[in-house]
Design an enzyme around this catalytic site. Structure first.
Site, PDB file in Angstrom:
ATOM      1  N   ARG A  82       1.141  -1.381  -0.123  1.00 14.67           N
ATOM      2  CA  ARG A  82      -0.353   0.055  -0.013  1.00 14.67           C
ATOM      3  C   ARG A  82       0.934   1.280   0.108  1.00 14.67           C
ATOM      4  O   ARG A  82       2.079   1.227   1.050  1.00 14.67           O
ATOM      5  CB  ARG A  82      -0.842  -0.259   0.834  1.00 14.67           C
ATOM      6  CG  ARG A  82      -0.642   0.141   2.305  1.00 14.67           C
ATOM      7  CD  ARG A  82      -0.228   1.378   2.759  1.00 14.67           C
ATOM      8  NE  ARG A  82       0.156   1.949   3.805  1.00 14.67           N
ATOM      9  CZ  ARG A  82       1.917   2.551   4.222  1.00 14.67           C
ATOM     10  NH1 ARG A  82       2.444   1.762   3.077  1.00 14.67           N
ATOM     11  NH2 ARG A  82       2.318   2.443   5.520  1.00 14.67           N
TER      12      ARG A  82
ATOM     13  N   HIS B 290      -0.793   8.871  10.680  1.00 19.46           N
ATOM     14  CA  HIS B 290       0.289   8.756  12.318  1.00 19.46           C
ATOM     15  C   HIS B 290      -1.600   9.277  13.124  1.00 19.46           C
ATOM     16  O   HIS B 290      -1.415  10.196  13.967  1.00 19.46           O
ATOM     17  CB  HIS B 290       0.621   9.725  12.792  1.00 19.46           C
ATOM     18  CG  HIS B 290       2.287   8.640  12.532  1.00 19.46           C
ATOM     19  ND1 HIS B 290       2.381   7.656  13.064  1.00 19.46           N
ATOM     20  CD2 HIS B 290       2.584   9.358  11.655  1.00 19.46           C
ATOM     21  CE1 HIS B 290       3.898   7.755  13.126  1.00 19.46           C
ATOM     22  NE2 HIS B 290       4.020   8.760  11.897  1.00 19.46           N
TER      23      HIS B 290
ATOM     24  N   GLY C 197      11.100  -3.572   3.208  1.00 21.78           N
ATOM     25  CA  GLY C 197      11.492  -2.921   4.017  1.00 21.78           C
ATOM     26  C   GLY C 197      11.101  -1.507   3.531  1.00 21.78           C
ATOM     27  O   GLY C 197      12.408  -0.517   4.168  1.00 21.78           O
TER      28      GLY C 197
ATOM     29  N   SER D 238       4.677  -1.508   2.818  1.00 26.57           N
ATOM     30  CA  SER D 238       4.048  -2.550   3.242  1.00 26.57           C
ATOM     31  C   SER D 238       4.296  -3.152   2.820  1.00 26.57           C
ATOM     32  O   SER D 238       3.287  -4.604   3.015  1.00 26.57           O
ATOM     33  CB  SER D 238       2.553  -2.680   3.720  1.00 26.57           C
ATOM     34  OG  SER D 238       2.239  -1.176   4.823  1.00 26.57           O
ATOM     35  N   SER D 239       6.017  -3.908   2.724  1.00 26.94           N
ATOM     36  CA  SER D 239       5.938  -5.472   2.127  1.00 26.94           C
ATOM     37  C   SER D 239       5.033  -7.069   3.757  1.00 26.94           C
ATOM     38  O   SER D 239       4.828  -7.415   3.324  1.00 26.94           O
ATOM     39  CB  SER D 239       7.398  -5.932   2.068  1.00 26.94           C
ATOM     40  OG  SER D 239       8.199  -5.337   3.118  1.00 26.94           O
TER      41      SER D 239
ATOM     42  N   ASP E 100      -2.128  -0.539   7.003  1.00 30.33           N
ATOM     43  CA  ASP E 100      -1.224  -0.626   6.167  1.00 30.33           C
ATOM     44  C   ASP E 100      -2.699  -2.170   5.290  1.00 30.33           C
ATOM     45  O   ASP E 100      -2.535  -2.694   3.933  1.00 30.33           O
ATOM     46  CB  ASP E 100      -0.424  -1.263   6.437  1.00 30.33           C
ATOM     47  CG  ASP E 100       0.832  -0.826   7.569  1.00 30.33           C
ATOM     48  OD1 ASP E 100       0.418   1.059   6.589  1.00 30.33           O
ATOM     49  OD2 ASP E 100       1.831   0.037   7.993  1.00 30.33           O
TER      50      ASP E 100
ATOM     51  N   TYR F 176       7.952   5.442  17.617  1.00 25.62           N
ATOM     52  CA  TYR F 176       6.137   5.560  17.122  1.00 25.62           C
ATOM     53  C   TYR F 176       5.436   4.784  18.166  1.00 25.62           C
ATOM     54  O   TYR F 176       4.234   5.252  18.182  1.00 25.62           O
ATOM     55  CB  TYR F 176       5.956   3.708  15.893  1.00 25.62           C
ATOM     56  CG  TYR F 176       4.672   3.745  15.375  1.00 25.62           C
ATOM     57  CD1 TYR F 176       5.008   4.026  14.305  1.00 25.62           C
ATOM     58  CD2 TYR F 176       3.987   2.308  16.318  1.00 25.62           C
ATOM     59  CE1 TYR F 176       3.271   3.927  13.252  1.00 25.62           C
ATOM     60  CE2 TYR F 176       2.314   2.931  16.242  1.00 25.62           C
ATOM     61  CZ  TYR F 176       2.052   3.166  14.184  1.00 25.62           C
ATOM     62  OH  TYR F 176       1.110   3.410  14.126  1.00 25.62           O
TER      63      TYR F 176
HETATM   64  C1  GLA Z   1       3.149   2.359   9.749  1.00 25.54           C
HETATM   65  C2  GLA Z   1       1.289   1.280  10.442  1.00 25.54           C
HETATM   66  C3  GLA Z   1       0.715   2.295  10.455  1.00 25.54           C
HETATM   67  C4  GLA Z   1       0.184   3.574  10.782  1.00 25.54           C
HETATM   68  C5  GLA Z   1       1.376   4.539  10.031  1.00 25.54           C
HETATM   69  C6  GLA Z   1       1.678   6.302   9.971  1.00 25.54           C
HETATM   70  O1  GLA Z   1       2.504   3.066   8.639  1.00 25.54           O
HETATM   71  O2  GLA Z   1       1.986   0.477   9.999  1.00 25.54           O
HETATM   72  O3  GLA Z   1      -0.410   1.685  11.333  1.00 25.54           O
HETATM   73  O4  GLA Z   1      -0.216   4.448  11.532  1.00 25.54           O
HETATM   74  O5  GLA Z   1       2.616   3.906  10.053  1.00 25.54           O
HETATM   75  O6  GLA Z   1       0.404   7.099   9.071  1.00 25.54           O
END
Ligand code: GLA
Length: 348
Positions: free
Chosen positions: A24, A31, A115, A119-120, A161, A210
């Site tokens: 994605r 956030h 990586g 979103s791998s 994600d 995070y």
């Molecule tokens: C990462 C997290 C998501 C989201 C983003 C920031 O990708 O996996 O859940 O919080 O950061 O928007």
């Protein structure tokens, strides 16, 4: 699906199963997912495929074209984070959450850069869950994969994600409302390109930083109530200046998501671009998740003729920027298309 079990010369063999899940990219709404906010990601035309069949062994065994060592996860795994090699942790997280009744043996291939912030890991999680027999609505698939990710990585990520990978729609971005998990398709107009460019920096410290940002948002919500409903005036009363800035990012970012959706629907691509740049500024100044390399990349992209706007995408702390451009304006990165979500497919 074709049942190869019935025609397979090895009588009694289980049917080959295929599953695919996309990566994605997030257009805007960063956030915000773990605060019950709004986001506008899309599933992309790069994804992860698992092909294999059930076995009577007490393990899930996957070989990856991109990894030297296979993942071999016992069905009764109880501690995914301790599994090696490290990519097998994501498989283990899914096995832990799905508790499949039977073993599985198969192959993993991917076109998602690993990586890099596309979103791998979510793509791997969803493809594994579907290959192992997950059956249910896309929100439940996303939630299962999110729980698997928490176990595998220790990072308390939100749902964006996994939900983007689960519920992608060809040609559309996905307006996600994390108060109720709803997803509304928003058509991406013809004549714009979405380009993702890596900053050259692998994401670092992403776990602790995070979690720290998430904790600040929770502190803000304790002070002023759910950030989704909080006004900027209420946010201005938060005593701690850091918590106040984090909350201001979330409140203004939700508003930018709404405005980007309106602008996409009315075809005002310049307005979308401007809001993307404002999002980056907010992530840089208020949420403090950008880096010098990401700032320089966004500046360079925005200064390129034919680029409507750009911003960091994903968690930040390195990773990628996303740009909205006229087709062909950028000759770098990955030009991605909004695409369909995770699915099983026939093999044969
Ligand atoms: C990462 C997290 C998501 C989201 C983003 C920031 O990708 O996996 O859940 O919080 O950061 O928007």
């Amino acid at each position: 699906m074709i049942d190869h079990g019935r025609t397979d010369p090895r009588a009694g063999a289980d049917a080959l199963v295929g599953a695919f899940a996309p990566g994605r990219v997030n257009l805007i709404g960063e956030h915000t997912d773990y605060t019950g906010g709004l986001a506008l990601p899309l599933a992309i035309d790069l994804g992860t495929t698992v092909v294999g069949r059930s076995t009577n062994e007490p393990t899930v065994v996957l070989r990856s074209a991109d990894e030297p060592d296979e993942a071999c996860v016992p069905l009764d795994i109880d501690d995914p984070v301790g599994v090696t090699p490290s990519w097998a942790r994501y498989v283990a997280g899914i096995v832990h959450e799905l508790t499949p009744a039977r073993g599985f043996r198969g192959e993993v291939t991917t076109t998602v850069p690993i990586g890099r912030g596309l979103s791998s890991s979510a793509a791997l999680e969803l493809a594994v869950a579907l290959a192992l027999g997950f059956d249910g609505p896309s929100t439940a698939l996303a939630e299962l994969a999110q729980r698997g990710e928490h176990l595998a990585s220790g990072v308390p990520c939100g749902l964006m994600d996994q939900l983007a990978s689960a519920s992608g729609i060809d040609g559309h971005a996905l307006l996600m409302d994390f108060t109720d998990g709803s997803v509304e398709p928003v058509r991406v107009p013809d004549g714009v390109a979405i380009v993702v460019v890596h900053s050259g920096e692998r994401r670092t410290l992403v776990g602790s930083a995070y979690a720290d940002r998430r904790a600040s948002c929770e502190a803000a919500a304790r002070a002023v109530g759910p950030l989704r409903e909080a006004s900027l005036a209420a946010v201005a009363t938060i005593a701690d200046p850091v918590v106040r800035r984090r909350a201001r990012h979330v409140v203004t970012e939700n508003e930018r998501v709404r405005r980007v959706v309106d602008a996409l629907r009315s075809g005002d691509i310049e307005a979308v671009g401007t809001l993307m740049v404002e999002s980056h500024e907010s992530l840089r100044v208020d949420f403090e998740v950008s880096t010098t390399a990401l700032d320089a990349l966004v500046d360079r992209l925005v200064a390129t003729p034919g680029v409507h706007g750009a911003r960091l995408t994903g968690a930040g702390f390195g990773g990628c920027a996303v740009a909205l451009t006229e087709p062909g304006a950028l000759d770098e990165g990955w030009t991605v298309r909004p695409s369909a979500g995770a699915r099983r497919f026939a093999v044969g």
